[in-house]
Design a protein around this motif. Structure first.
Motif, short mmCIF file in Angstrom:
data_model
loop_
_atom_site.label_atom_id
_atom_site.label_comp_id
_atom_site.label_asym_id
_atom_site.label_seq_id
_atom_site.Cartn_x
_atom_site.Cartn_y
_atom_site.Cartn_z
N THR A 326 21.22 25.55 38.13
CA THR A 326 22.23 24.48 38.61
C THR A 326 23.35 25.06 39.24
OG1 THR A 326 21.16 22.99 37.22
CG2 THR A 326 22.97 22.20 38.38
N THR A 327 23.61 24.60 40.54
CA THR A 327 24.96 24.80 41.09
C THR A 327 26.08 24.21 40.43
OG1 THR A 327 23.81 25.13 43.40
CG2 THR A 327 26.31 24.81 43.16
N THR A 328 27.02 25.08 39.97
CA THR A 328 28.27 24.67 39.39
C THR A 328 29.44 25.35 40.22
OG1 THR A 328 29.67 24.49 37.39
CG2 THR A 328 28.10 26.45 37.68
N SER A 329 30.67 25.35 39.72
CA SER A 329 31.72 25.93 40.52
C SER A 329 32.89 26.45 39.45
CB SER A 329 32.35 25.08 41.38
OG SER A 329 32.74 23.89 40.81
N TRP A 330 33.60 27.55 39.97
CA TRP A 330 34.54 28.27 39.31
C TRP A 330 35.76 27.56 39.82
CZ3 TRP A 330 37.16 33.23 40.72
CH2 TRP A 330 38.30 33.45 39.92
N LYS A 331 36.73 26.83 38.96
CA LYS A 331 38.04 26.06 39.80
C LYS A 331 38.87 27.01 39.38
CE LYS A 331 36.45 21.30 38.76
NZ LYS A 331 36.17 21.05 40.02
N CYS A 332 39.39 27.52 40.60
CA CYS A 332 40.68 28.60 40.54
C CYS A 332 41.70 28.44 41.64
CB CYS A 332 39.83 29.91 40.84
SG CYS A 332 38.76 30.04 42.42
N SER A 333 42.46 29.44 41.95
CA SER A 333 43.39 29.35 43.01
C SER A 333 43.45 30.50 43.95
CB SER A 333 44.88 28.77 42.38
OG SER A 333 45.38 29.53 41.43
N ALA A 334 44.25 30.39 45.04
CA ALA A 334 44.83 31.58 45.58
C ALA A 334 46.22 31.10 45.91
CB ALA A 334 43.93 31.53 47.10
N THR A 335 47.15 32.12 45.90
CA THR A 335 48.54 32.08 46.16
C THR A 335 49.15 32.60 47.36
OG1 THR A 335 49.13 33.69 44.62
CG2 THR A 335 49.00 31.43 43.66
N VAL A 336 50.13 32.19 48.01
CA VAL A 336 50.82 32.63 49.22
C VAL A 336 52.27 32.51 48.85
CG1 VAL A 336 48.92 32.52 50.71
CG2 VAL A 336 50.77 30.61 50.39
N LYS A 337 53.22 33.47 49.75
CA LYS A 337 54.41 33.26 49.38
C LYS A 337 55.07 32.99 50.64
CE LYS A 337 55.15 37.18 46.36
NZ LYS A 337 55.70 38.53 46.21
N VAL A 338 56.02 31.92 50.47
CA VAL A 338 57.00 31.46 51.68
C VAL A 338 58.55 31.62 51.14
CG1 VAL A 338 57.70 29.54 52.99
CG2 VAL A 338 55.34 29.61 52.38
N GLU A 339 59.21 32.41 51.97
CA GLU A 339 60.56 32.60 51.38
C GLU A 339 60.70 33.06 49.80
OE1 GLU A 339 62.92 29.20 52.54
OE2 GLU A 339 62.92 29.85 54.67
N SER A 340 59.72 33.89 49.46
CA SER A 340 59.84 34.65 48.20
C SER A 340 59.39 33.80 47.15
CB SER A 340 61.41 35.33 47.71
OG SER A 340 61.57 36.13 49.00
N LYS A 341 58.71 32.55 47.50
CA LYS A 341 58.36 31.56 46.56
C LYS A 341 56.69 31.49 46.64
CE LYS A 341 62.44 28.32 46.36
NZ LYS A 341 62.72 26.84 46.78
N SER A 342 56.10 31.48 45.60
CA SER A 342 54.66 31.37 45.45
C SER A 342 54.35 30.05 45.60
CB SER A 342 54.38 32.04 44.36
OG SER A 342 54.43 33.69 44.27
N TYR A 343 53.03 29.71 46.31
CA TYR A 343 52.41 28.49 46.40
C TYR A 343 51.02 28.71 45.94
CZ TYR A 343 56.89 26.62 48.57
OH TYR A 343 58.34 26.45 48.50
#
Length: 388
Positions: A326-343
């Motif tokens: 059965t299809t399931t999913s991995w809940k995760c995140s990717a991050t980027v930087k704007v003015e040295s802050k990570s989002y």
């Protein structure tokens, strides 16, 4: 050119069956095929049927033509039962032209032997519908012939025909077919394991698991070269792949790996407000690694990101070996930087609940920037990357 030596054996020893099969003699009597009234076919019954066919050199060539065609398209060494009837000699992933011309080089393809066999079993007038029903069940079954180590075939030796017994078993009995000097078709019951398959031809009746997907090799052939989206970043490539162990029983064939990358491609926001203009994407592709290639470095040139910018911080990375479910999913995140802050950006990366999770986690942008080409171990696979 393969970087690994082929495994060969000098001798092949036929080991008589024991336990439940101890009453069998070397020459076995194969029972009549079951009536297709309910059309209840199994891997075992199909293997038994194929072993009774009057297979000759032409049919051997057809099966190996298909297996090598599938392998050349990035799939396993396989010949789908459906294609035996619809496109003789064609492997999985064959183009429309090849399928349209299928069978022209065989005077009596394997499908003719199968229909002849069924007609001899159900040869009465009322049996015609039974033959049609049986053929229909075969073409819709998802069964295939898997021919491990097919590039070792000498072009002459007849195969042992067996089937996947399931439950992760590593050995089974099989039907060895051969011709006597008088041209008589002989069937013997023999023991089969992977060492036997490495040393002589074996055809395994199993279930097809990969034909619904496009492997990386075939995808790259169809797409050719891709350019960066806007020239601000670099391309992130997956350059090489090495499998350190086989993930399934040899009866199941190759390992099908899914490589999935979640990131914000081409990110170049300069303010928090501009973050809303971006959303993460998931790149995924299937890599089929044949059993004979365990431990071998497989060169690739797959684009994971077309626009890897300096504001990339972390990407989500998942490698699975496909086992369905059965299809399931991995809940995760990717991050980027704007003015040295990570989002962070939330991601749901799909996979199947029966899949082997080879590796999952986040990879930093710094990891890819250490050298021109970086390599890492992810579970029981090694992967090389490059930014270009």
């Amino acid at each position: 050119m393969s970087l690994c030596k082929k495994v060969t054996m000098d001798k092949f020893v036929l080991i008589p069956l024991v336990a439940a099969l101890s009453a069998c003699t070397s020459s076995i009597s194969i029972p009549e095929s079951p009536s297709p009234a309910g059309v209840d076919i199994s891997l075992e019954s199909v293997a038994r049927m194929i072993s009774e066919l009057p297979i000759g050199e032409e049919q051997l060539r057809e099966v190996y033509d298909a297996a090598r065609s599938s392998a050349g398209n990035g799939y396993d060494e396989e010949y789908m039962i459906r294609d035996i009837f619809e496109a003789p000699g064609c492997g999985v992933g064959s183009d429309l032209k090849s399928r349209a011309e299928a069978g022209k080089s065989y005077s009596r393809p394997l499908r003719d032997l199968i229909t002849g066999y069924l007609q001899s079993r159900y040869g009465t007038k009322s049996g015609t519908a039974d033959v049609s029903a049986y053929v229909k069940a075969l073409t819709e079954s998802g069964f295939q012939l898997y021919i491990p180590y097919s590039d070792n075939w000498d072009g002459r030796t007849f195969p042992i025909i067996t089937f996947d017994p399931g439950y992760g078993a590593e050995s089974n009995y099989g039907y060895e077919i051969s011709l006597t000097e008088d041209g008589l078709h002989v069937v013997d019951s023999v023991y089969v394991d992977e060492k036997v398959a490495e040393s002589r031809p074996v055809w395994v009746v199993n279930n097809n698991d990969d034909s619904a997907f496009t492997p990386l090799e075939l995808y790259l052939k169809s797409k050719g070269t891709v350019s960066a989206s806007n020239g601000k970043g670099r391309m992130l490539y997956l350059k090489s792949f090495r499998m350190l162990r086989n993930y399934d029983s040899w009866f199941g064939g190759a390992s099908e790996f899914w490589v999935k990358c979640g990131a914000v491609n081409g990110f170049s926001a300069s303010t928090e407000a501009e973050l809303k203009l971006y959303s993460p994407t998931v790149t995924d592709f299937m890599i089929v690694i044949k059993r004979k290639d365990k431990g071998c470095l497989i060169p690739l040139n797959a684009i994971m990101m077309t626009d890897f910018t300096s504001q990339m911080d972390k990407m989500a990375f998942l490698v699975t070996e496909d086992d369905g479910g059965t299809t399931t999913s991995w809940k995760c995140s990717a991050t980027v930087k704007v003015e040295s802050k990570s989002y962070g950006f939330d991601l749901d990366i799909p996979y199947h609940d029966k899949d082997d999770i080879v590796w999952r986690g986040s990879l930093s942008a710094e990891f890819f920037q250490r050298e021109d080409e970086v390599k890492g171990r992810f579970g029981d696979v090694e992967i090389g990357f490059a930014l270009e």
